[in-house]
Design a protein around this motif. Sequence first.
Motif: not given
Lengths: 172, 433
Positions: A13-14, A16-18, A20, A55-56, A59
């Motif tokens: 999750a982290v 993917a968040g970074i 983004l 991200v996708i 995610g």
Amino acid sequence: MERIFRKIEWVLAVFAGIALLIMMVLTFVDVIGRYGFNKSIFGTSEMIEALMVVVIFAGVAFVTASDKHIKVDIFAPWIARVAPNFQRWVVHIFSLIVYGGLTYELGRHMLDSLHSGKRTAVLDYPQWVMPGAAVLFSGVGVALFAAAVLATKGRLEKLADPTTNDDLGPEL
Amino acid sequence: MELALYGFAILLFLSFCGFPLGFTTLFVGFVGFAYTREWNWEGAMTMVGQQVMETGANYGLSVIPLFILMGSFIHKSNISEDLFRAAYAFIGYRKGGLAQATVLASAGFSAVSGSSLATAATMTKVAMPHMRKYGYADSLSSGVVAAGGTLGIMIPPSVPLIIYGLVAEEDIGKLFIAGTIPGLLLVFLFLGAVRFSVWRKPSLGRPGERLSRADRFAAYAKVWPVIVLFVLVLGGIYIGAFTPTEASGIGAFGAAAFAFFKGHVRSFSALLDILIDSTKTSAILFSVIFGALVFANFINLSGLPYDLLDMVEDLNMGPLGVVLFICAICIVLGMVFEAVGLLLLIVPVFLPTLQLMGVDMIWFGIIMVVVVEMGLITPPIGMNVFTVRAVMPDIKLGHIFKGVIPFVFADVIALILILAFPVIAIGLVGLLR
């Protein structure tokens, strides 16, 4: 064991968040550079495509592992009353097969790209890298999901969401 | 055509049994595609892999996570309170004024957040205490926050419009432009619904206090960042300065800066929360998009579009008849499906037929969004109604559903107007581009 899985999920999750965040900054700087200084960042669109993969696919991996996909559940409560556990296991096994099959196909896609030896048009990196990243994240997602289903005996709702937020912020 | 209908029936059945929508559409689309190619599993597998990879690594689609990120930053920046104060200063002194202020604040909030549920949840927290203080009936106050939230999916930037644009292969910028007037129309109709409710029963909502001129302007002054962000993002798209993707990056960055300067997102953990939330929402959407695109390939190959066209010609339904038929299906399915799922389920099935009939797909997209919007507040699964209930558990579900009735009528009026006068949706597109 569960804590390790949750940790891996959180790392996904982290990650993917970074990705983004970088995507946002890159798009902003590229636009400002182009309109303000007549100078854009070289290869922005390819970089954003690569970030999209992170991200996708990362995610989707943690969304699947934490069982957060969109569901309708009209008959589910009735089926659960009639045949306890049945609906839960069938749904999880179905999800596992579909997600596993998708990961397998992405793997074949990656091997095709690898064997073709093709490279991207602007940044000139091997084309297999993007499907490779998608396979990596999806593979981790499949493993996490399988482990979570087994560890909870199909009761995924028992698991604490490692990325839980306290509100309805980004939902649609 | 039977094959596609069987596929659709299986898809509905599995979805109703609680199977994840994204995986179910992908599975049915994959099996259907293989069947139509005489059980060519290899071809179907390749199609799925290519479709998923092309969609997941698509530069143009970065607009979805970036607009979601923008909405998350706006949500965390607590702008909703300022918006409500400004709207209250403008209109709160009238009968039912607080409820009307809620409509305006919801419109403003959704214009920069693009999220229906976030708007409903936020405005419930912000507006409900004020309406209760002034003795507003729970049915009106909860109904207006639930309905006000639905404005989020029409007023651009709207994620459902982006998703429609993706599936229908329509210009997202044009869809945003097209959504502007229908969005405003809905705001006026919702204001009218409040007015009608208090005219019929004045005890539902008493007028609030009238603020002094200085207080009014002080309240208006606080919402300038929202206006700047909205004008920057949409204005940039309207005048052709940015593509929607670029506008989403600018908007997300502007919203991040705004949240930072307002003092709400100043720690790494707060930032990470927002990023993870946005990623989660994007991933959930993309898993449904993957499935819908695979399913669309199956539908195209099944010959359904041509069979439907023949059927429509036999029945002399005409394009408007078909659109009305689709609206009826969507209204029924909208009672159980959430907005994006419904769009992704219905659009691929009917899109090719409508294109063959020469229907304006921008106009159709706006109609679909109005219909889907209704589904958010109609029983049994009105997501916005449940959201209001989740935030205010002491209000009975029946009261909220009763409160949204005038707004459902407002939605129906908007739908009829847009169906009868397509210029409402497509007029601005022709004027500006």
